[in-house]
Design a protein around this motif. Structure first.
Motif, PDB file in Angstrom:
ATOM      1  N   ALA A  95     -32.986   1.001  41.837  1.00 20.75           N
ATOM      2  CA  ALA A  95     -34.102   0.136  42.242  1.00 20.75           C
ATOM      3  C   ALA A  95     -35.426   0.770  41.809  1.00 20.75           C
ATOM      4  O   ALA A  95     -35.536   1.993  41.706  1.00 20.75           O
ATOM      5  N   CYS A  96     -36.434  -0.094  41.539  1.00 21.79           N
ATOM      6  CA  CYS A  96     -37.708   0.430  41.035  1.00 21.79           C
ATOM      7  C   CYS A  96     -38.438   1.252  42.098  1.00 21.79           C
ATOM      8  O   CYS A  96     -39.168   2.185  41.786  1.00 21.79           O
ATOM      9  N   GLY A  97     -38.217   0.900  43.379  1.00 17.39           N
ATOM     10  CA  GLY A  97     -38.805   1.679  44.461  1.00 17.39           C
ATOM     11  C   GLY A  97     -40.208   1.255  44.856  1.00 17.39           C
ATOM     12  O   GLY A  97     -40.735   1.733  45.869  1.00 17.39           O
ATOM     13  N   THR A  98     -40.837   0.362  44.066  1.00 17.53           N
ATOM     14  CA  THR A  98     -42.234   0.031  44.366  1.00 17.53           C
ATOM     15  C   THR A  98     -42.500  -1.463  44.548  1.00 17.53           C
ATOM     16  O   THR A  98     -43.561  -1.833  45.035  1.00 17.53           O
ATOM     17  N   CYS A  99     -41.570  -2.337  44.175  1.00 15.40           N
ATOM     18  CA  CYS A  99     -41.833  -3.787  44.268  1.00 15.40           C
ATOM     19  C   CYS A  99     -41.769  -4.234  45.734  1.00 15.40           C
ATOM     20  O   CYS A  99     -41.428  -3.463  46.625  1.00 15.40           O
ATOM     21  N   ALA A 100     -42.085  -5.526  45.966  1.00 16.20           N
ATOM     22  CA  ALA A 100     -42.097  -6.053  47.337  1.00 16.20           C
ATOM     23  C   ALA A 100     -40.728  -5.912  47.983  1.00 16.20           C
ATOM     24  O   ALA A 100     -40.615  -5.531  49.152  1.00 16.20           O
ATOM     25  N   ALA A 101     -39.645  -6.203  47.228  1.00 19.87           N
ATOM     26  CA  ALA A 101     -38.295  -6.102  47.794  1.00 19.87           C
ATOM     27  C   ALA A 101     -37.967  -4.658  48.161  1.00 19.87           C
ATOM     28  O   ALA A 101     -37.441  -4.392  49.245  1.00 19.87           O
ATOM     29  N   CYS A 102     -38.278  -3.733  47.258  1.00 14.63           N
ATOM     30  CA  CYS A 102     -37.978  -2.325  47.535  1.00 14.63           C
ATOM     31  C   CYS A 102     -38.761  -1.837  48.739  1.00 14.63           C
ATOM     32  O   CYS A 102     -38.237  -1.100  49.576  1.00 14.63           O
ATOM     33  N   ARG A 103     -40.026  -2.254  48.844  1.00 14.99           N
ATOM     34  CA  ARG A 103     -40.846  -1.812  49.974  1.00 14.99           C
ATOM     35  C   ARG A 103     -40.343  -2.404  51.286  1.00 14.99           C
ATOM     36  O   ARG A 103     -40.617  -1.888  52.356  1.00 14.99           O
ATOM     37  N   ALA A 109     -32.328  -6.536  46.128  1.00 11.93           N
ATOM     38  CA  ALA A 109     -33.078  -7.708  45.682  1.00 11.93           C
ATOM     39  C   ALA A 109     -34.157  -7.329  44.667  1.00 11.93           C
ATOM     40  O   ALA A 109     -34.940  -8.187  44.241  1.00 11.93           O
ATOM     41  N   CYS A 110     -34.207  -6.064  44.273  1.00  6.94           N
ATOM     42  CA  CYS A 110     -35.236  -5.611  43.327  1.00  6.94           C
ATOM     43  C   CYS A 110     -35.140  -6.432  42.038  1.00  6.94           C
ATOM     44  O   CYS A 110     -34.091  -6.464  41.409  1.00  6.94           O
ATOM     45  N   PRO A 111     -36.217  -7.125  41.652  1.00  6.54           N
ATOM     46  CA  PRO A 111     -36.139  -7.978  40.458  1.00  6.54           C
ATOM     47  C   PRO A 111     -36.175  -7.181  39.153  1.00  6.54           C
ATOM     48  O   PRO A 111     -35.808  -7.713  38.106  1.00  6.54           O
ATOM     49  N   SER A 112     -36.601  -5.939  39.206  1.00  7.47           N
ATOM     50  CA  SER A 112     -36.686  -5.189  37.953  1.00  7.47           C
ATOM     51  C   SER A 112     -36.156  -3.764  38.104  1.00  7.47           C
ATOM     52  O   SER A 112     -36.888  -2.791  37.950  1.00  7.47           O
TER      53      SER A 112
END
Ligand SMILES: [Zn+2]
Length: 368
Positions: A95-103, A109-112
């Motif tokens: 997971a990217c760790g910074t998007c809305a889903a990750c937060r 659900a991380c889109p990227s």
């Protein structure tokens, strides 16, 4: 270093590229062994599966690195928790760790998400940089070949969990390829009752029998009749559909989902292991009528997708001898220059008489 470069669909070369530069909290791994996945072969060939559009857009912009997420190697540039010389493999998606889903603690659900071999260069190379959080240590007693083959086994463990196989459940596995054979072995150790496997080639049916299937059915025969006869006319509690996909890659098209819907019991579960084209036809009316749950193994990052824990369990099963991954490797190649051939063999297994992906040995595993 040298790496595989994609110049267009179906056009690969092995050429000199810059060495990977590890970011903060990343390690560099000297690749010891790598195997292509069938999905990678399909994407490289230009088949319209999974992330085809993204790859097409990238190729339109120029040559690109692609593929190499099933691998094992030795840490050369250490990072947090992993000293140099550690034998490792890695979870491909993070997971990217910074998007809305990750937060919001929804990494699945991380889109990227970052995907090794896709959003970042993978292990079709002499060296690969990987986030330390994705690295999985390989215990002693496991070969590079075995460690490179645990990613699909982690997926099979995950599929078994998704299906919630209960003690004594009858399990039908459509297809005796890599995922079929791994699902058979996992079902055998996971409390399944009767295990029925279908396969087209005699060699694969033999493999399914060795893997622990109670009944092996020639896929060219009347599979539904065989399954109903073996389950007292009820159908299988759980069906793992591992056979469908692009016929060009030696897969069974989309008719196998229809077959699964006819072989599963009323109220049963189908797990779609096969990777299908986006617009594959599906017998939705039949599934609705028979209250069948259609389940998908989670892909993506974190959450419920196969992560470090599933990889560690896969390595444990191999080390104990509970699961045999060596039986799937019929073609072993040597050196970077063999990568295009490995893609050809893995993408056209039937033509090459291959049982599983062709593995390529690239660097050392046993450190002096
Ligand atoms: Zn994210």
């Amino acid at each position: 270093m040298r790496a595989l470069v994609l110049h267009g669909f179906g056009k690969t070369t092995v050429e000199e590229v810059p060495d990977p530069v590890p970011g903060p909290d990343e390690v560099v791994i000297d690749v010891a062994c790598v195997q292509p996945s069938v999905t990678e072969c399909m994407l490289i060939a230009g088949d319209p599966v999974a992330m085809h559009e993204v790859l097409a857009a990238r190729l339109a912009a120029g040559p690109t690195r692609f593929g190499g997420h099933e691998f094992a190697g030795v840490i050369s540039t250490p990072g947090p928790g992993f000293p140099a010389g550690t034998r490792v493999t890695a979870v491909e998606t993070a997971a990217c760790g910074t998007c809305a889903a990750c937060r919001r603690d929804r990494p699945d659900a991380c889109p990227s998400p970052g995907v090794l071999g896709f959003t970042r260069p993978g292990a079709f190379a002499e060296r690969v940089a990987v986030p330390a959080k994705s690295v999985v240590a390989v215990p002693d007693g496991i070969t590079a070949s075995q460690a490179a083959g645990v990613q699909p086994l982690a997926g099979a463990l995950h599929g078994h969990a998704i299906a919630e196989v209960r003690p004594g459940d009858s399990v039908l596995i459509l297809g005796a390829g890599v995922m079929g054979v791994l699902h058979t072995q996992v079902a055998r150790h996971g409390g399944a009752g009767q295990i029925i496997v279908t396969g087209r080639s005699p060699a694969k049916r033999r493999l399914a029998r060795q893997a622990g299937a109670d009944l092996v059915v020639d896929a060219a025969q009347d599979v539904q009749a065989a399954v109903l006869a073996a389950t007292g006319g009820i159908g299988a509690d759980v069906v793992f559909e591992t056979a469908g996909g692009m016929p060009g890659a030696g897969l069974a098209g989309t008719s196998t989902l229809d077959l699964a819907a006819r072989c599963v019991r009323r109220g049963g579960r189908i797990v779609m292991v096969a990777v299908l084209p986006r617009e594959a036809p599906a017998p939705l009316g039949l599934l609705r009528e028979r209250s069948v749950a259609l389940l998908h193994p989670r892909s993506g990052a974190g959450g419920y997708s196969p992560g470090g824990g599933a990889f560690e369990q896969a390595l444990r099963l191999v080390r104990r001898g509970d699961v045999d991954v060596d039986c799937l490797v019929s073609h072993r190649l040597e050196g970077m220059d063999a990568l295009p051939k490995a893609l050809d063999i893995t993408g056209n297994k039937a033509a090459h008489g291959a049982l599983g992906p062709a593995q390529v040995t690239i660097g050392a595993w046993d450190q002096a």
